[in-house]
Design an enzyme around this catalytic site. Structure first.
Site, short mmCIF file in Angstrom:
data_model
loop_
_atom_site.label_atom_id
_atom_site.label_comp_id
_atom_site.label_asym_id
_atom_site.label_seq_id
_atom_site.Cartn_x
_atom_site.Cartn_y
_atom_site.Cartn_z
N ASP A 84 0.81 -1.22 0.00
CA ASP A 84 0.00 0.00 0.00
C ASP A 84 0.85 1.28 0.00
OD1 ASP A 84 -2.56 1.20 0.05
OD2 ASP A 84 -2.40 1.54 2.21
N ASP A 106 1.44 5.27 -5.38
CA ASP A 106 0.88 6.57 -5.00
C ASP A 106 1.73 7.73 -5.53
OD1 ASP A 106 -0.39 8.69 -3.86
OD2 ASP A 106 -0.11 8.05 -1.78
#
Length: 284
Positions: A84, A106
């Site tokens: 993540d 991200d």
């Protein structure tokens, strides 16, 4: 074997107009708690390890990943492993060998054009190796010690037209969007824009992901799934439960020095929190 892919869990949830929960793992106790909570609820889930958690463990990905995989393989329900909030290309490229079926890459803090460019490169690399890739567009806020972002601030929320263009240009498999939640919230007071969730669902052909879900009340989460959210990320809520249980155990036995005596109730509290979240969407 209980190890499945994130793509499989999210795909099944999408077919049922439901959602899969993804819980952040920082330690072995977290991994054990997520598996135990999923078994109590008899519902599948995703264990996810963030780049921040890897940094906490000295920048070494494999020890925590191997521990999480060991827990997953012993579980009685299907579970997936996800990496993540990755900003490091090096960490992204370590994911497949470490056993991750999916990565959230991200680049959301970059200008739009740069976000598109580097994310498209990440997608190309990931897809060549069978890795499902999630990304983020908008400003969820609250990461890395930042104060929670005002979700009503101009420009904070994800624009549906821009999201459609972004998905088309990058080829991502799922999109995390800013719709009113924020990372690291310790109180469940966030108000989501459910109309925006519906417009985003209609605008993009990939599953939507809600980050910062620890701060979202139960009714808001149910409505978010009904509006189109398909992956729900929870992290801080586990840490709140763990810390409260450890504090209570130490207060009751201030001379205790055996960590098993106070981390066990912490782990149990996280497991029950996981089960509560998983039961929340039963039938949604």
């Amino acid at each position: 074997m209980s190890l499945v892919s994130t793509a499989e869990l999210v795909g099944t949830a999408r077919e049922k107009d439901a959602a899969v929960f993804a819980f952040n793992v920082i330690s072995l106790e977290h991994a054990e708690a997520v598996a135990a909570g999923a078994e109590r609820a008899d519902v599948s889930a995703v264990l996810q390890i963030s780049e921040n958690a890897v940094r906490y463990h000295g920048g070494r990905l494999r020890p925590l990943a191997d521990a999480a995989l060991g827990v997953i393989r012993e579980a009685r329900v299907p579970l997936a492993l996800h990496l993540d909030h990755v900003t490091s290309v090096e960490l992204l490229r370590a994911a497949p060998e470490a056993g991750f079926s999916s990565v959230m890459f991200d680049a959301s803090k970059l200008p739009y054009e740069e976000n598109v460019r580097v994310t498209a490169q990440a997608v190309e690399w990931a897809h060549a190796r069978g890795v499902w890739l999630e990304s983020e567009l908008g400003r969820v806020g609250g990461k890395e010690g930042e104060p929670p972002l005002d979700a009503h601030a101009p420009g904070a929320r994800t624009d549906p037209a821009e999201a459609a263009a972004y998905v088309g240009e990058t080829g991502v498999d799922a999109l995390a969007v800013a719709v009113g939640s924020s990372h690291a919230m310790t109180e469940r007071s966030a108000a989501l824009d459910h109309g925006l969730i519906g417009r985003l669902r209609d605008a993009v052909p990939v599953p939507l992901v809600l980050h910062g879900s620890s701060g979202v009340p139960e009714g808001e989460l149910r409505a978010a799934v009904a509006a189109g959210m398909r992956k729900i990320n929870v992290g801080t809520a586990l840490n709140v439960a763990y810390t409260a249980a450890v504090r209570a155990a130490l207060a009751a036995a201030p001379r205790e020095v055996d960590p098993r005596r106070y981390t066990r109730p912490g782990r149990d509290a996280m497991a029950e929190t996981v089960a509560d979240y998983l039961r929340l969407l039963d039938g949604v």
